[in-house]
Design an enzyme around this catalytic site. Structure first.
Site, PDB file in Angstrom:
ATOM      1  N   GLN A 118      -0.751  68.033 -69.290  1.00 25.43           N
ATOM      2  CA  GLN A 118      -1.186  69.131 -68.436  1.00 25.43           C
ATOM      3  C   GLN A 118      -0.568  70.445 -68.869  1.00 25.43           C
ATOM      4  O   GLN A 118       0.622  70.533 -69.150  1.00 25.43           O
ATOM      5  CB  GLN A 118      -0.811  68.830 -66.984  1.00 25.43           C
ATOM      6  CG  GLN A 118      -1.309  69.847 -65.977  1.00 25.43           C
ATOM      7  CD  GLN A 118      -0.936  69.452 -64.554  1.00 25.43           C
ATOM      8  OE1 GLN A 118      -0.568  68.319 -64.293  1.00 25.43           O
ATOM      9  NE2 GLN A 118      -1.035  70.397 -63.633  1.00 25.43           N
TER      10      GLN A 118
ATOM     11  N   CYS B  83      -3.855  68.204 -62.320  1.00 28.35           N
ATOM     12  CA  CYS B  83      -3.341  66.867 -62.625  1.00 28.35           C
ATOM     13  C   CYS B  83      -4.327  65.790 -62.187  1.00 28.35           C
ATOM     14  O   CYS B  83      -4.426  64.728 -62.804  1.00 28.35           O
ATOM     15  CB  CYS B  83      -1.988  66.649 -61.956  1.00 28.35           C
ATOM     16  SG  CYS B  83      -2.024  66.695 -60.147  1.00 28.35           S
TER      17      CYS B  83
ATOM     18  N   HIS C 157       1.316  64.671 -56.406  1.00 28.23           N
ATOM     19  CA  HIS C 157       0.933  64.715 -57.825  1.00 28.23           C
ATOM     20  C   HIS C 157       0.244  63.404 -58.189  1.00 28.23           C
ATOM     21  O   HIS C 157       0.687  62.326 -57.793  1.00 28.23           O
ATOM     22  CB  HIS C 157       2.198  64.917 -58.669  1.00 28.23           C
ATOM     23  CG  HIS C 157       1.962  65.058 -60.131  1.00 28.23           C
ATOM     24  ND1 HIS C 157       1.229  66.089 -60.671  1.00 28.23           N
ATOM     25  CD2 HIS C 157       2.382  64.302 -61.177  1.00 28.23           C
ATOM     26  CE1 HIS C 157       1.216  65.962 -61.989  1.00 28.23           C
ATOM     27  NE2 HIS C 157       1.910  64.879 -62.323  1.00 28.23           N
TER      28      HIS C 157
ATOM     29  N   ASN D  75       2.386  60.110 -65.983  1.00 25.39           N
ATOM     30  CA  ASN D  75       2.417  61.460 -65.430  1.00 25.39           C
ATOM     31  C   ASN D  75       1.619  62.368 -66.366  1.00 25.39           C
ATOM     32  O   ASN D  75       1.973  62.510 -67.542  1.00 25.39           O
ATOM     33  CB  ASN D  75       3.865  61.945 -65.336  1.00 25.39           C
ATOM     34  CG  ASN D  75       3.979  63.331 -64.717  1.00 25.39           C
ATOM     35  OD1 ASN D  75       2.977  64.030 -64.545  1.00 25.39           O
ATOM     36  ND2 ASN D  75       5.190  63.739 -64.385  1.00 25.39           N
TER      37      ASN D  75
ATOM     38  N   TRP E 198       1.643  65.358 -66.810  1.00 24.40           N
ATOM     39  CA  TRP E 198       2.422  66.436 -67.411  1.00 24.40           C
ATOM     40  C   TRP E 198       2.857  66.089 -68.832  1.00 24.40           C
ATOM     41  O   TRP E 198       3.110  66.972 -69.637  1.00 24.40           O
ATOM     42  CB  TRP E 198       3.669  66.724 -66.570  1.00 24.40           C
ATOM     43  CG  TRP E 198       3.380  67.417 -65.278  1.00 24.40           C
ATOM     44  CD1 TRP E 198       2.176  67.890 -64.842  1.00 24.40           C
ATOM     45  CD2 TRP E 198       4.322  67.721 -64.241  1.00 24.40           C
ATOM     46  NE1 TRP E 198       2.290  68.466 -63.596  1.00 24.40           N
ATOM     47  CE2 TRP E 198       3.610  68.381 -63.200  1.00 24.40           C
ATOM     48  CE3 TRP E 198       5.680  67.502 -64.069  1.00 24.40           C
ATOM     49  CZ2 TRP E 198       4.219  68.818 -62.032  1.00 24.40           C
ATOM     50  CZ3 TRP E 198       6.300  67.929 -62.912  1.00 24.40           C
ATOM     51  CH2 TRP E 198       5.581  68.593 -61.901  1.00 24.40           C
TER      52      TRP E 198
END
Length: 716
Positions: free
Chosen positions: A86, A92, A250, A274, A276
């Site tokens: 991300q 997300c 998230h 995740n 990210w």
């Protein structure tokens, strides 16, 4: 050219977004020797959808992959979950869904067609496919990507020379309108748009950890897309990192489940990612945890454990159950929904039929609000569902939640007949999903609160013509519903219903909230779904205009004709206005234009002047309409809403569908949601004229029915 045997909007023949054809555009680019530049999604700040940062060091430039990286490729090696990281955009939810998609090559190939390359037959153009409300849409983009300081501004891959994920993100942003349109969302949106399947939420607390692990394992084995998240209690909590290294509010992708032996104990594990690409779980069984020292090296290699900060990690199911709140699941086939086993027949999907409908909530006409608004709820769109005995599943019913957020006495309950059928265990399984459309297309996300209710139609009403009215919905309880009204794109529910006829009512929580929606229903083959419409009565205006005159009306008209200087014993529009406004209450006086319309609606022999009999008839009718108007002006505002208009017309002898009311309102309400009395009179007068034309028309015009006649002529 698309194969004509496939229906437009199918995966094989997708709708071309912005009418751009990938093959012809690519061919033109290759022949000209110039790289494609997309005029419909230009490499400009307006495509990002956010104000430009005035600081020079934060300037955004648009570069092609080969200008960012010398050895740029579309895909580096194979597709994997770590290809997606991300960037500086709160999407997300979308990237977690994309991570899930990479676990299923066939589904991935539907969204990202191959071959596509930054080297072979390269023309600076790429294409991707997304599901949008019942049809597949192909989106074409050029490969100019927003860059700041030499790095991609938004999605990127951990392999710095790989660009497929950034291009998918750009195509989806184009479909939604802007990059900023992707801020914030529910992962089910991305899951459904990547697969065309049905997504739903399941609370983690609903199952004990071992049972939850088996559910997740079975769902993954059936090709379902899974994700999870920790609910943030307040907006301030969104994005905060817990002591365990998990991010609140998230979306995480669930990419695998497995189990290992630790000494003599079997440990059930869940693998998460995740989006990210960093910030990982720090608890037991995380990447660098000492727990792995008790596991055989061969097992660690089989699990491909990577002790690096790539956003992917394992977590024990017990910790997962205590730390996470919701799991999102998306399945392409209805047979894999809510099925704890993985033994579904390979051809079982053929036993389901899909019915879908696109509709609208129009303020004042078909946006009646929730059941809390009893006088307008019935005006919401209505869809009939028929379940026959051949479709009986023979399974226990799924209890209807008693979680209504409306009046306490308005709680959802199973009807006595449904309770009786539940005891027998004879039910038909139906999957219903309501999606609100195009709420991201203007750069911001504005979901309205939506839900749907399902009602059983009693045998005595099954042969009735027209939509069910207010009396029905105030006297009946729903036998199924989607749950509480939620401000998310889609609400879903699996219900088990006894054979019979039902009506499904999609609604917004508050009335007069405009919006478009897509409703789809999966049911066993043989069930039918239909949109029930009102049927107009051809003699309605005779009821309106044929009221017997009251003695006082006769006296007032005679006095007016006798006392006023009336030429040739007839009234023109101005004189008639004086007569009418002397009879009607002050707040309901008519303007000259309405009076002209009334006079011209009478047979005056071309003189546009009323004789005594005609004036008396109109005065009597207007007084009756005034009484009807006052009765339906609930808030005594001196105006009428479209909901009130429909009821007032019905009382006056007209029963017309929402489309007719909508056209009437657009013509006589001028887009306002407050119609004065003279507007109501104009509606009736116009309908009177159209009724007389219809009655005098030939059979070739009448064959399409009164409703079609009204819709075509009201727009003139």
């Amino acid at each position: 050219m698309a194969n004509s045997k496939f229906q437009l909007g199918s995966f094989e023949n997708p709708v071309k977004f912005k009418e751009q054809d990938y093959c012809s555009l690519k061919d033109a680019s290759l022949k000209s020797g110039s790289l494609f530049c997309d005029p419909t999604f230009p490499a400009e700040q307006k495509s990002i959808g956010m104000p430009e940062d005035p600081k020079p060091e934060n300037a955004v430039e648009w570069l092609r992959p080969k200008d960012i990286c010398d050895n740029a490729v579309f895909v580096e090696g194979s597709i994997g979950t770590t290809d997606i990281c991300q960037g500086q955009l709160g999407n997300c939810w979308l990237l977690a869904a994309l991570s899930c998609l990479t676990m299923h090559p066939k589904l991935f190939g539907k969204v990202v067609p191959s071959p596509q390359s930054l080297t072979q037959d390269y023309g600076g153009i790429f294409h991707f496919r997304f599901w949008q409300y019942g049809e597949w849409v192909e989106v074409v983009v050029d490969d100019r990507l927003p860059v700041r300081g030499g790095r991609l501004l938004f999605s990127y891959s951990r392999s710095k020379n790989e660009f497929w994920s950034a291009l998918v993100e750009k195509a989806y942003a184009k479909l939604m309108g802007f990059y900023s349109s992707l801020k914030g969302g529910n992962i089910s949106e991305g899951m459904e748009d990547f697969t065309g399947g049905i997504a739903y939420s399941q609370p983690v607390s609903a199952f004990k950890p071992p049972v939850l692990w088996r559910q997740l394992t079975a769902s993954l084995s059936r090709g379902s897309l899974l994700s999870c998240f920790i609910q943030a209690k307040t907006w301030r909590d969104i994005g905060t990192v817990t002591s365990e290294g998990l991010v609140k509010g998230h979306a995480y992708a669930i990419t695998d489940t497995d189990k290992v032996q630790s000494d003599s104990t079997e440990v059930l594990l869940v693998r998460l990612r995740n989006p990210w690409g960093f910030v990982e779980y720090k608890g037991p069984w995380s990447d660098k945890c000492k727990d792995w020292a008790k596991v055989e090296k061969s097992e660690i290699e089989r699990l491909e454990l990577k002790k690096q900060e790539d956003g992917e990690f394992w977590i024990a199911v017990e910790a997962f159950s205590s730390l996470f709140d919701l799991v999102e699941l998306c399945s392409v086939s209805p047979d894999t929904l809510h099925d704890s086993s993985s033994s579904s027949s390979s051809n079982s999907a053929s036993s389901w039929s899909l019915s879908s409908y696109e509709g609208s909530w129009v303020p004042g006409c078909s946006a009646g609000g929730s059941r809390k608004y009893r006088r307008s709820f019935w005006t919401n769109p209505q869809y009939q569902l028929s379940l026959n005995t051949a479709d009986v599943e023979g399974e226990e019913d799924e209890d209807v939640e008693d979680d209504d957020d409306e009046d306490e006495e308005d709680k959802v309950a199973l009807s006595p007949s449904a309770e009786k059928q539940k005891a027998k265990g004879q039910k038909c399984t139906v999957l219903v999903e309501l999606l609100q459309k195009d709420r991201r297309r203007k750069g911001t996300v504005k979901f309205i609160y939506i839900a749907f209710h399902i009602y059983k139609i009693p045998p005595e009403l099954q042969d009735s013509v027209g939509c069910l009215d207010q009396k029905f919905f105030t006297s009946q309880k729903p036998v199924g519903r989607s749950g509480k009204y939620q401000a998310i794109r889609g609400v879903y529910r699996r219900v088990n219903l006894e054979p019979g006829n039902y009506v499904i009512v999609p609604s917004t929580y508050r009335p007069n909230k405009p919006g478009d929606f897509f409703l789809r229903i999966y049911a066993k083959t043989g069930n039918t779904l239909g949109h029930e419409e009102f049927t107009c009565s051809t003699g309605f205006l005779n009821l309106v205009m044929s009221n017997p005159p009251m003695p006082e009306d006769q006296i007032r008209v005679d006095d007016w004709f006798d006392q006023e200087d009336v030429s040739d014993d007839r009234l023109d529009a101005a004189a008639f206005m004086g007569l009418v406004n002397s009879v009607l209450e002050k707040d309901y006086h008519l303007p000259i234009e309405t009076c002209r319309q009334l006079v011209l609606g009478e047979d005056t022999g071309g003189r546009a002047r009323l004789d005594r009999a005609q004036a008396l008839k109109l005065v009597t009718s207007l007084r009756k309409l005034q009484s009807t108007f006052i009765d339906h002006d609930e808030d005594s505002s001196g105006t009428m809403s479209p909901f009130e208009l429909a009821e007032a017309l019905k009382e006056s002898g007209l029963k017309c569908d929402s489309e007719v009311v909508k056209v009437l309102w657009e013509r006589f309400g001028s887009g306002d949601i407050h119609l004065p009395f003279h507007g109501f009179v104009s509606c009736v007068t116009r309908l009177r004229g159209l009724n007389e034309l219809f009655e005098s028309a030939g059979p070739e015009l009448k064959q399409h029915g009164m409703n079609t006649w009204l819709l075509s002529l009201l727009a003139l």
